[in-house]
Design a protein around this motif. Sequence first.
Motif, PDB file in Angstrom:
ATOM      1  N   PRO A 195       0.826  -1.209   0.000  1.00  0.00           N
ATOM      2  CA  PRO A 195       0.000   0.000   0.000  1.00  0.00           C
ATOM      3  C   PRO A 195       0.860   1.260   0.000  1.00  0.00           C
ATOM      4  CG  PRO A 195      -0.626  -1.525   1.752  1.00  0.00           C
ATOM      5  CD  PRO A 195       0.662  -1.998   1.215  1.00  0.00           C
ATOM      6  N   ARG A 196       0.325   2.300  -0.602  1.00  0.00           N
ATOM      7  CA  ARG A 196       1.054   3.569  -0.672  1.00  0.00           C
ATOM      8  C   ARG A 196       1.352   4.093   0.731  1.00  0.00           C
ATOM      9  NH1 ARG A 196       1.344   6.589  -4.810  1.00  0.00           N
ATOM     10  NH2 ARG A 196      -0.394   5.516  -5.805  1.00  0.00           N
ATOM     11  N   GLY A 197       2.606   4.540   0.919  1.00  0.00           N
ATOM     12  CA  GLY A 197       2.962   5.149   2.192  1.00  0.00           C
ATOM     13  C   GLY A 197       3.249   4.172   3.313  1.00  0.00           C
ATOM     14  N   SER A 198       3.146   2.859   3.019  1.00  0.00           N
ATOM     15  CA  SER A 198       3.349   1.895   4.093  1.00  0.00           C
ATOM     16  C   SER A 198       4.795   1.422   4.130  1.00  0.00           C
ATOM     17  CB  SER A 198       2.444   0.678   3.870  1.00  0.00           C
ATOM     18  OG  SER A 198       2.844   0.018   2.704  1.00  0.00           O
ATOM     19  N   MET A 199       5.109   0.740   5.193  1.00  0.00           N
ATOM     20  CA  MET A 199       6.392   0.049   5.267  1.00  0.00           C
ATOM     21  C   MET A 199       6.091  -1.421   5.499  1.00  0.00           C
ATOM     22  SD  MET A 199       9.815   0.929   7.224  1.00  0.00           S
ATOM     23  CE  MET A 199      10.978  -0.271   7.830  1.00  0.00           C
ATOM     24  N   ILE A 200       6.550  -2.248   4.564  1.00  0.00           N
ATOM     25  CA  ILE A 200       6.210  -3.665   4.578  1.00  0.00           C
ATOM     26  C   ILE A 200       7.472  -4.474   4.810  1.00  0.00           C
ATOM     27  CG2 ILE A 200       5.221  -5.559   3.235  1.00  0.00           C
ATOM     28  CD1 ILE A 200       3.172  -3.546   3.375  1.00  0.00           C
ATOM     29  N   ALA A 201       7.381  -5.466   5.671  1.00  0.00           N
ATOM     30  CA  ALA A 201       8.529  -6.334   5.911  1.00  0.00           C
ATOM     31  C   ALA A 201       8.319  -7.661   5.186  1.00  0.00           C
ATOM     32  CB  ALA A 201       8.688  -6.596   7.400  1.00  0.00           C
ATOM     33  N   LEU A 202       9.431  -8.147   4.581  1.00  0.00           N
ATOM     34  CA  LEU A 202       9.392  -9.430   3.890  1.00  0.00           C
ATOM     35  C   LEU A 202      10.324 -10.357   4.653  1.00  0.00           C
ATOM     36  CD1 LEU A 202       8.171 -10.522   1.266  1.00  0.00           C
ATOM     37  CD2 LEU A 202      10.196  -9.723   0.074  1.00  0.00           C
ATOM     38  N   LEU A 203       9.728 -11.347   5.335  1.00  0.00           N
ATOM     39  CA  LEU A 203      10.540 -12.204   6.191  1.00  0.00           C
ATOM     40  C   LEU A 203      10.703 -13.578   5.566  1.00  0.00           C
ATOM     41  CD1 LEU A 203       8.716 -11.379   9.533  1.00  0.00           C
ATOM     42  CD2 LEU A 203      10.697 -10.225   8.540  1.00  0.00           C
ATOM     43  N   GLY A 204      11.739 -14.257   5.961  1.00  0.00           N
ATOM     44  CA  GLY A 204      11.915 -15.615   5.448  1.00  0.00           C
ATOM     45  C   GLY A 204      13.325 -16.076   5.705  1.00  0.00           C
ATOM     46  N   PRO A 205      13.507 -17.401   5.794  1.00  0.00           N
ATOM     47  CA  PRO A 205      14.847 -17.927   6.057  1.00  0.00           C
ATOM     48  C   PRO A 205      15.768 -17.767   4.843  1.00  0.00           C
ATOM     49  CG  PRO A 205      13.315 -19.721   5.689  1.00  0.00           C
ATOM     50  CD  PRO A 205      12.500 -18.458   5.683  1.00  0.00           C
ATOM     51  N   ASN A 206      17.014 -18.162   4.997  1.00  0.00           N
ATOM     52  CA  ASN A 206      17.970 -18.094   3.881  1.00  0.00           C
ATOM     53  C   ASN A 206      17.451 -18.877   2.691  1.00  0.00           C
ATOM     54  OD1 ASN A 206      20.300 -18.195   6.387  1.00  0.00           O
ATOM     55  ND2 ASN A 206      20.384 -16.622   4.834  1.00  0.00           N
ATOM     56  N   GLY A 207      17.588 -18.277   1.536  1.00  0.00           N
ATOM     57  CA  GLY A 207      17.210 -18.996   0.317  1.00  0.00           C
ATOM     58  C   GLY A 207      15.719 -19.093   0.094  1.00  0.00           C
ATOM     59  N   SER A 208      14.937 -18.325   0.841  1.00  0.00           N
ATOM     60  CA  SER A 208      13.488 -18.440   0.688  1.00  0.00           C
ATOM     61  C   SER A 208      12.974 -17.617  -0.484  1.00  0.00           C
ATOM     62  CB  SER A 208      12.796 -18.003   1.971  1.00  0.00           C
ATOM     63  OG  SER A 208      13.162 -16.668   2.253  1.00  0.00           O
ATOM     64  N   GLY A 209      13.795 -16.702  -0.999  1.00  0.00           N
ATOM     65  CA  GLY A 209      13.370 -15.942  -2.163  1.00  0.00           C
ATOM     66  C   GLY A 209      13.116 -14.467  -1.905  1.00  0.00           C
ATOM     67  N   LYS A 210      13.589 -13.951  -0.773  1.00  0.00           N
ATOM     68  CA  LYS A 210      13.372 -12.527  -0.477  1.00  0.00           C
ATOM     69  C   LYS A 210      14.076 -11.656  -1.520  1.00  0.00           C
ATOM     70  CE  LYS A 210      15.352 -12.833   3.583  1.00  0.00           C
ATOM     71  NZ  LYS A 210      15.729 -14.255   3.571  1.00  0.00           N
ATOM     72  N   THR A 211      15.356 -11.944  -1.704  1.00  0.00           N
ATOM     73  CA  THR A 211      16.119 -11.155  -2.670  1.00  0.00           C
ATOM     74  C   THR A 211      15.506 -11.278  -4.056  1.00  0.00           C
ATOM     75  OG1 THR A 211      18.123 -11.485  -1.389  1.00  0.00           O
ATOM     76  CG2 THR A 211      18.400 -10.859  -3.680  1.00  0.00           C
ATOM     77  N   THR A 212      15.150 -12.504  -4.392  1.00  0.00           N
ATOM     78  CA  THR A 212      14.570 -12.712  -5.726  1.00  0.00           C
ATOM     79  C   THR A 212      13.291 -11.895  -5.895  1.00  0.00           C
ATOM     80  OG1 THR A 212      15.439 -14.958  -5.597  1.00  0.00           O
ATOM     81  CG2 THR A 212      13.902 -14.484  -7.372  1.00  0.00           C
TER      82      THR A 212
END
Lengths: 356, 297, 269
Positions: free
Chosen positions: C34-51
Amino acid sequence: MLYRIARRLPSSHSDSLRIIARKEDRAIALVAGLFILLVVPAIAGDYVLSALLIPFLILSIAAIGLNLVMGYAGQASLGTGGFMAVGAYTSYKLATNIPEIPIVLDFFLGGLAAALAGILFGLPSLRLKAFYLAISTLAFQFFAEWLFSKVSWFWNDNASGVVSIPAFDVLGITIEGPRQSYYLVCAIVAIMTLAAVNLMRSHVGRRWMAIRDNETAARLMGISVPAAKLQAFAISSFYCGVAGALWSFVYLKTLGVSSYSIDISFKIIFMIVIGGMGTILGSFIGAAFVLLMPVVLNAVTVALSLPIDTGSVSSLEQIFFGVLVIYFVLVEPRGIMHLLGKLHKKLVSWPLNIGR
Amino acid sequence: MFEDFQFFVEVLISGLLTGILYSLVAIGFVLIYKASNVFNFAQGAMVLFAATTLVGISGFGLNIWFSALLTIPVMALLAYLVEILILRRMVNSTPISMFMATIGLSFVLLGLTQLIWGSGVHLLEFGLPSGQFIVGDVFINQFDLSVAAICAILVAGLVIFFQHTKVGLSLRAVAEDHQAAVSVGVSLSKVWVIVWFIAGIVCLVTGMVWGAKLGVQPALNLIALKALPVIVLGGLTSIPGAIVGGLIIGASEKLFEVFLGSAFGGATESWVPYVVAILFLLVKPSGLFGSTQIGRI
Amino acid sequence: MQSGLPENMLSLTNVSAVYMGSILALRNVSLSVPRGSMIALLGPNGSGKTTTLKTISNLLSLDRGRVTKGSIVYEGKPIHGASPAQLVQNGIVQVLEGRRCFLGLTVDENLAVAANNTRNTDHRIVSGAEEIYAFFPSLARQRRKKVEMLSGGEQQMVAIGRALLAQPKLLLLDEPSMGLAPKLVSQIFETIRNLNRTLGLTILVAEQNASVALKHSDYGYILNNGSVTGGGEVAELLESEEVKYSYLGQPPDKAQRQGNDLSATNWMT
Ligand SMILES: Nc1ncnc2c1ncn2[C@@H]1O[C@H](COP(=O)(O)OP(=O)(O)OP(=O)(O)O)[C@@H](O)[C@H]1O
Ligand SMILES: [Mg+2]
């Protein structure tokens, strides 16, 4: 339909160990073999045999050689011409100074000398990678050209730079006409191809491919990378050396360093890039393509009576090959072999795949 | 004894000055390698292409400097075509495939050059002095000295461009880390076109100087290949390395040929530079000024 | 719950991505920012966060990767196939994992690279390098130093400052905490949250350190093995057993785990 979809895979262990796993494919190979041995020499004229087929077969050996080190082991080499020269000059020295040795053995001894040179100039590959290695083999190319043009001992101090090759016997038969030469070359090509195919199916080939795909991972798997690389250089250069000897003895009938210049190194690189890196059959396809293309281009310009002089034809040829290599590297990095593979897949399921 | 030493110095100086010519080609090489990670085998072909185009244009009766000016857009076009036809499609290719592609490119350029302008030897005359002068007891060619001056001007120009312009800064950023550069809006395509264009200009200058010395002829391509041992010696990514490497190669091939060449049958310049470079590499694989590459599994 | 969300600046729908044509790294990932929000993307190593982040910025194309399926809509328009440089001009800017500063350039030069290459004038969020130095006073003192001489935390500030000078609307941050001391991690997150509040900057941040990330975000998503396996408001997530167990090191509670129906699909539209 030539191909059934069923039994695409070998159905027994002994089948899968064969070089050609499927029965149908073996039948095709047998027919092709008989065709090459019996029909081709009967219908092909002298010109086709001596100006097309013989050079094609000989350069195929060199292309297999380069493919071994570059396509399978992943080590770039620009020195093919130099290794061929080593093979040719060694055979010449042996043939003229020790006539007791059977000539075919001379060819293979020439290959052995090239293998030694390969090991020597492959040594830098133990410390150097990719481009550096390419430059080291380029160094060998220039060094060989210089050596064989400056040191007259290699051509028995003949007055002229170009030396003619005396006629020779194989098994008591004097090799004179194109048909005899053709059979001789066919035999050598057959042996060396089988050897290469088998070698690449053995642990040797798998080691090389492991190094090509990821040197560090290969090392971690316990492969002795330096030994395998030198092995690749040696065997590859052996093939190039034998090809070089045949090139002078059977095809050119003269010996001169200009036939082993960097141009031929490039030509053979083009063969494997176009034919297919890392496939033995691709080496043949590439060799045929690279040798036939100029003939076809020439024929086209003559047939259309285009007003192009020979200089322009050779420039056009150069541009054409340049474009082709760029195309294959960019679009079809696995060469014509891969294109054929795709076609084969389509044909197998034809006509069920129409419209897909 | 003193005579010998004087001769040695003369040979050394002439070798160093030839080496500057190698450095020129090598600089173009390093620029391209740094910015686009391409080991450009076509560098020699580019030199020949630029020089022949220049000669060809001046063949229409134009002044040599004006022809050089007209060659510049041709080199720009070449850079643009290389980017859209090759580099753009090779972003994720292996270094070896890129190398192969540049071999293909060199064939295309050599073929084009011969097709359009023929393969004869063309003289190029743009008024570099040709006399000699004497410092102490040593003869020095004015021509060679002016080549050194041209090289110095070129390098100074490149330094100013890279250190003090916005585009130069972007190029340095790409050379440092191309993905990071892209992540803040640098366009790789643009940077590549610019770098290949600059390398093209360097080739043009090299071609002019060399053409004035030896005549513009296809053999220039092979001579320019000596930039390969030069950059191997100097490190692939270092312009100072290219300059020092060129000087070392130039001096060593000349000294070897003059003092030992006859024992080897002469004409050793064709391979001595490569052997010098390889021997050096075996001792220090990253070259004089190169940084060690860190591999990744 | 869904109706309470503000308008989405970015949404991914069933996005799958592969590396080298065959290594599947993301499978049907759907998420919205959403506009103006701050969202966290969590996950273990290799889970695909960077991707996931690279899929949005299309830096994936420089890593032999590509999107095979799904749609990515940014500001109401699909952005599939746009070049990374183009996306930066449109306001999607990523801070890469591991900072990736131009080590051989000075702090000033690092910032200038971004400032020089940004052409958009319609959404400027920072006026220039001086404003960055005001945010990060410790950088101001070292502006003429080469970045390789800076500490890890300072390099992270350079990386963030550099990204801000590219004038983002949507900032993608990849593991800003990597290799930093816990105290510094909190500081960096406070700064980021501050940027989010004061500049109105929308932020998607991939993070291993779930507690800090959730503390400073509005919403969180959980990635596992290339798929979104959970998501929700941070308060909910902090209570959820999955997060407690996998990310906060708290023991699982079997009875509650079975009743836990927190999943991406029922949280999103
Ligand atoms: N360049 C690449 N080539 C091939 N596969 C890759 C590449 N980058 C990532 N992968 C694979 O994609 C999957 C997801 O990786 P990704 O880097 O997105 O994970 P991540 O969540 O960021 O992990 P981390 O917390 O360690 O940074 C992993 O299985 C990884 O092996
Ligand atoms: Mg990551």
